[in-house]
Design a protein around this motif. Structure first.
Motif, short mmCIF file in Angstrom:
data_model
loop_
_atom_site.label_atom_id
_atom_site.label_comp_id
_atom_site.label_asym_id
_atom_site.label_seq_id
_atom_site.Cartn_x
_atom_site.Cartn_y
_atom_site.Cartn_z
N HIS A 70 36.82 80.77 34.25
CA HIS A 70 35.47 81.44 33.30
C HIS A 70 35.55 82.06 31.96
O HIS A 70 34.34 81.65 31.29
N ALA A 71 36.88 81.59 30.82
CA ALA A 71 36.19 80.81 29.31
C ALA A 71 35.06 80.27 29.42
O ALA A 71 34.55 80.16 28.19
N ASP A 72 35.59 79.52 30.14
CA ASP A 72 34.77 78.18 29.93
C ASP A 72 33.36 78.17 30.66
O ASP A 72 32.72 77.40 29.89
N ALA A 73 33.44 79.40 31.37
CA ALA A 73 31.71 79.20 32.34
C ALA A 73 31.11 80.06 30.80
O ALA A 73 30.93 80.23 29.96
N GLU A 74 29.59 79.18 30.98
CA GLU A 74 28.18 79.41 30.48
C GLU A 74 27.94 81.41 30.11
O GLU A 74 28.69 81.56 31.11
N PRO A 75 28.37 81.61 29.22
CA PRO A 75 28.67 83.90 29.37
C PRO A 75 26.55 83.99 29.71
O PRO A 75 25.98 83.15 29.85
N GLY A 76 26.39 84.24 30.76
CA GLY A 76 26.30 85.33 31.44
C GLY A 76 24.86 83.86 32.74
O GLY A 76 24.29 84.48 33.13
N GLY A 77 25.92 82.84 32.30
CA GLY A 77 25.13 82.39 33.18
C GLY A 77 25.44 82.97 35.27
O GLY A 77 26.77 83.18 35.37
N GLU A 78 25.03 81.27 36.00
CA GLU A 78 25.26 81.65 37.83
C GLU A 78 27.00 81.81 37.84
O GLU A 78 27.51 83.35 39.12
N SER A 79 28.11 80.76 37.38
CA SER A 79 29.34 80.67 37.42
C SER A 79 29.86 82.53 36.84
O SER A 79 30.86 82.44 37.52
N ALA A 80 29.78 82.14 36.13
CA ALA A 80 29.90 83.72 34.62
C ALA A 80 29.78 84.97 35.76
O ALA A 80 30.71 85.33 36.30
N GLN A 81 28.93 85.01 36.63
CA GLN A 81 28.44 86.34 37.24
C GLN A 81 29.80 86.33 38.63
O GLN A 81 29.94 87.33 39.37
N THR A 82 29.95 84.31 38.81
CA THR A 82 30.44 84.97 40.34
C THR A 82 32.09 84.95 39.51
O THR A 82 32.42 85.77 41.18
N PHE A 83 32.29 84.66 38.74
CA PHE A 83 34.13 84.59 38.13
C PHE A 83 34.46 86.29 38.45
O PHE A 83 34.27 87.16 38.70
N VAL A 84 32.59 87.22 37.78
CA VAL A 84 32.94 88.61 37.39
C VAL A 84 33.34 89.50 38.58
O VAL A 84 34.41 90.28 38.69
N ILE A 85 32.39 88.34 39.98
CA ILE A 85 32.64 88.78 41.28
C ILE A 85 34.18 89.24 41.53
O ILE A 85 34.79 90.33 41.93
N MET A 86 34.04 88.04 41.39
CA MET A 86 35.62 87.59 42.13
C MET A 86 36.89 88.21 41.49
O MET A 86 37.72 88.93 42.59
#
Length: 181
Positions: A70-86
């Motif tokens: 998550h730290a390496d994901a683009e803030p606010g991006g699709e993968s970051a949102q997926t990490f938030v849910i997980m």
């Protein structure tokens, strides 16, 4: 692109109702067993304690690993949102209940089996308290990630991932070896 909702509001409502009903049944059965104190209760509570501890430890190991990515994901991006849910579901559905069961059942076992006596037991409880502090730190970090306010690098999260390992090893040594017995 917006993520589709995994479940409808109605499905979520039914799932919450089922979960609450299951919890009520388990609490009622636990109360009856506690009151009757059958001979088999202590053994089965040890099983429940071990299952809860293993579930909690899985979360304590996995959540920091999710934070690494998550730290390496683009803030606010699709993968970051997926990490938030997980991350949120891992905490809410697995880690929090497992931690609570670990504490409640573990303290009952310590009181009923050992009278809360023994230095080894208090060192183990201190290690579990450390795991709880780490759990709270991870929960707060997940909330910061959800707000886009992560404060640590992926490398720092990798290093933080070692904390529960050390505390778990200490707890296991105390239970199995009982060096201060």
């Amino acid at each position: 692109m917006k993520h589709p909702v995994a479940t409808s509001a109605g499905e979520g409502s039914r799932a919450r109702l089922k979960a609450r009903l299951a919890i009520a049944v388990v609490v009622a059965l636990a109360g009856v067993a506690w009151w009757l104190q059958p001979a088999w209760l202590y053994g089965w509570l040890k099983v429940l304690h071990l299952v809860a501890v293993i579930s909690w430890m899985v979360g304590l190991f996995y959540l920091p690993r999710l934070f690494v990515y998550h730290a390496d994901a683009e803030p606010g991006g699709e993968s970051a949102q997926t990490f938030v849910i997980m991350e949120g579901r891992l905490i809410k559905v697995i880690m929090n209940p497992a931690m609570m069961v670990s504490w409640v059942v573990g303290l009952w076992l310590a009181w009923n089996g050992f009278g809360l006596a023994g230095a080894w037991l208090w060192v183990k409880i201190a290690a579990v308290a450390g795991l709880t502090v780490f759990h709270v730190f991870l929960s707060r970090s997940a909330r910061r990630f959800a707000k886009g306010e992560n404060r640590m690098t992926a490398r720092q999260w990798r290093m933080a991932n070692e904390i529960p390992t050390v505390l778990m090893i200490l707890a296991i040594i105390m239970v199995v070896i009982k060096p201060f017995a």
